[in-house]
Each structure stands twice: as C-alpha cells, then as structure tokens.
Design a protein around this motif. Sequence first.
Motif, PDB file in Angstrom:
ATOM      1  N   ALA A 270       0.820  -1.217   0.000  1.00  0.00           N
ATOM      2  CA  ALA A 270       0.000   0.000   0.000  1.00  0.00           C
ATOM      3  C   ALA A 270       0.854   1.268   0.000  1.00  0.00           C
ATOM      4  N   ASP A 271       1.902   1.253  -0.818  1.00  0.00           N
ATOM      5  CA  ASP A 271       2.817   2.391  -0.917  1.00  0.00           C
ATOM      6  C   ASP A 271       2.474   3.176  -2.198  1.00  0.00           C
ATOM      7  N   TYR A 272       2.120   4.453  -2.047  1.00  0.00           N
ATOM      8  CA  TYR A 272       1.651   5.214  -3.215  1.00  0.00           C
ATOM      9  C   TYR A 272       2.708   5.359  -4.320  1.00  0.00           C
ATOM     10  N   PRO A 273       3.948   5.742  -3.969  1.00  0.00           N
ATOM     11  CA  PRO A 273       4.939   5.845  -5.049  1.00  0.00           C
ATOM     12  C   PRO A 273       5.147   4.518  -5.791  1.00  0.00           C
ATOM     13  N   GLU A 274       5.129   3.409  -5.055  1.00  0.00           N
ATOM     14  CA  GLU A 274       5.295   2.115  -5.729  1.00  0.00           C
ATOM     15  C   GLU A 274       4.105   1.845  -6.661  1.00  0.00           C
ATOM     16  N   ALA A 275       2.913   2.192  -6.205  1.00  0.00           N
ATOM     17  CA  ALA A 275       1.716   1.993  -7.030  1.00  0.00           C
ATOM     18  C   ALA A 275       1.803   2.837  -8.306  1.00  0.00           C
ATOM     19  N   ALA A 276       2.258   4.081  -8.175  1.00  0.00           N
ATOM     20  CA  ALA A 276       2.379   4.964  -9.343  1.00  0.00           C
ATOM     21  C   ALA A 276       3.382   4.396 -10.337  1.00  0.00           C
ATOM     22  N   LYS A 277       4.488   3.893  -9.819  1.00  0.00           N
ATOM     23  CA  LYS A 277       5.539   3.346 -10.691  1.00  0.00           C
ATOM     24  C   LYS A 277       5.002   2.176 -11.522  1.00  0.00           C
ATOM     25  N   HIS A 278       4.115   1.378 -10.943  1.00  0.00           N
ATOM     26  CA  HIS A 278       3.613   0.187 -11.633  1.00  0.00           C
ATOM     27  C   HIS A 278       2.406   0.449 -12.529  1.00  0.00           C
ATOM     28  N   LEU A 279       1.707   1.561 -12.308  1.00  0.00           N
ATOM     29  CA  LEU A 279       0.379   1.758 -12.904  1.00  0.00           C
ATOM     30  C   LEU A 279       0.322   1.497 -14.416  1.00  0.00           C
TER      31      LEU A 279
END
Length: 320
Positions: A270-279
């Motif tokens: 649930a880490d936002y920067p990690e989610a953005a990187k994968h989107l």
Amino acid sequence: MATIGTDILSVKKLLSAGEVVGIPTETVYGLAGNAFNDDAVLKIFNVKNRPQFDPLIVHTDSIAHASTFVRSFPQKAKQLAEAFWPGPLTLLLPKSDTVSDLVTSGLSTVAVRIPNHPLTLELLASLDFPLAAPSANPFGYISPTSALHVENQLGKKIPYILDGGESTVGIESTIVGFEGEDAVVYRLGGIAVEAIEGIIGPVQTVSHSTSNPKAPGMLKSHYSPRKPLVINHLPEILQQYSPNKIGSLTFNHLVDSIPAENQRVLSPAADYPEAAKHLFAYMRQLDSLPIEVIYAELLPEKDLGRAINDRIRRAAVREV
Ligand code: TXA
Ligand code: MG
C-alpha cells in the motif's frame, strides 16, 4: 525499428538535425525534438498523431536556462521550482517570443519542466536548445514507462530511443499554473498536491473536463487501454464474463473469484509511489492478456492516490 541505446552523442546529432527521438524521464518516456525548430515540433505532432491544439512541455536543465524563454517567473513558481526541480513538476509561465506558437498551441504561457533523469539531464546539458516533449505514446493511449513501450508503439516512426531503464515515478508530472498570485493545479501528477501545499500553502485544483482548453491533458480517453476498463461493479462483471476473461487492477490486495495470473496489485505494501511506478506498465500487461474486461478499484483519495485515480478514471468506460 528504432535503435535502442545509451549513445548520447548520436542522440545529440539526431536532435540537432531536426529529428525526434524517445528520451527517458523519471515520470514517463518523452518524444523529444528541438523546441526552437518548428519542423521538429511538427514532426512530434505527426509521430504521435496528436492534434496541434494540444500544447507541448519544454524540457530544460536549469532555472537559468528556463528563464531565457519565459517572460517572468512569479515568486511562487520560483519556490516550487527550487523545491521540486529536477522532478515531476511542470510550471505554466508567460512565454517569451523565442518560443513558437506551435509549441504552446497559441497560448501565452509555456509549460516548462526540468526532468530528473541522469541521461536526459546529460543530454540537455550537451544541447544549445531545450527539448519539446510530450509523452511518447500514440495520442489517446497509455503513457510509456520503458524504452520497450516506446519501441512497441512508435519504433517504426523514430530513429532512436535513449534507454534510461524503467521510469521511477511512473505517472506524468503535476502541472501548476498561476491565476494572478494564485497557484492552480491543472493536472494531478508525480508530485502530490499535499507536497505543493507544503511549500506555497493551499492551492486550487481544476477538475478535468473535455472542453476546458486550459485544463491540460484532459481530453477524454486520454490514457485508455484497448480493453474496456470498469471501475467497481464486480458482481455485474462476474455475471457477464467468465472469471478467466476478467483481469483486475487493485491497490494492495487480490480479488476473490478472478484467476491470480489475471490480477495486478499495484503495491501489496500500500505504498503510493510504488503503485504509481507500476500503474501504466500493469495497464499495458492487462491490455495484452487474453481477457475481455479489466476490473479496477480506486485508491484512497490522498497523496499520489489522487493522481493514480485520475488516470484510472480516464482509462475507464464507466464508473460507479
Ligand atoms: O511528465 C511529463 O509531463 C511528461 C514527460 C515526458 O515530461 N510529459 C507529458 O507531456 O506528459 P504531454 O504532452 O503528454 O502532456 C502535457 C500536457 C498536455 O496535456 C498539454 O495540454 C499540457 O500539458 N500543456 C502544455 N502546455 C500547456 C500550456 N501552455 N497551458 C496549458 N496546458 C499545457
Ligand atoms: Mg501524454
């Protein structure tokens, strides 16, 4: 096929000759050309199949260089530039005459950004002109976050893609403009609104519309995959499709009743920067799976979750 490599000198020669090339940035890959050469700028619009009323961001490597093609640099813009450049922030500033109307689509402001990628900063430092660069995707499709994404879609139309690995931020820059003294966020992006407000206080965020010419990047279906993407409505989707024809895009958990291999979890932690990187990479993967529909869930509306949700909404065919 484009050459994919790290030869900055070749790229410099191509750009100096008016060619357009793929370049890495920390947000997404760009399709770059000499911002001071109208033929190169026209090529960018043609390669991307982008309408000329949608203006381009000018990339440079220092505030000093940026100051040579803007008429003024408001105090708040300076504070933001100092806080976030190089980085995923684009500032809309009054343009000087050196910037052609082609780049700005006739607007009196120019979008400026210093990208935070070592190869591209080295390239910019070697050039005596700034680079106009939109995201290196065909108009209307998902932005690219790797050299291979660019090759897959634009490889036949450009001579070279500078390979800087996977983009670390993964979503486009946050665009900030000014109404008098007040800062306005026109596109949510890689810098959270909270971070901007931490520097200059409360800012207004303009909601997206298809008709507001000042709202950048807000043309409908801007980030669409080819497969229909539906936000929520899982029970209906399960009635309509067999589970192995459904893919899913969620923040931090798997969904019962969809095969695991069809699922993409943006960040199990649930880490936002990690989610953005994968989107965008995950959207592309889902688009190429043998499925018929993509089920997506939104993230909490905070931090980069807001920008991620914005992209998911614009990829969607419908929402709750
Ligand atoms: O992260 C990014 O910003 C990436 C990388 C390559 O730097 N670039 C990018 O460019 O996302 P593009 O062209 O895909 O999106 C830029 C948006 C466009 O939607 C355009 O409408 C808006 O910026 N824009 C550019 N100049 C503008 C201006 N003067 N006023 C209002 N909007 C502007
Ligand atoms: Mg774009």
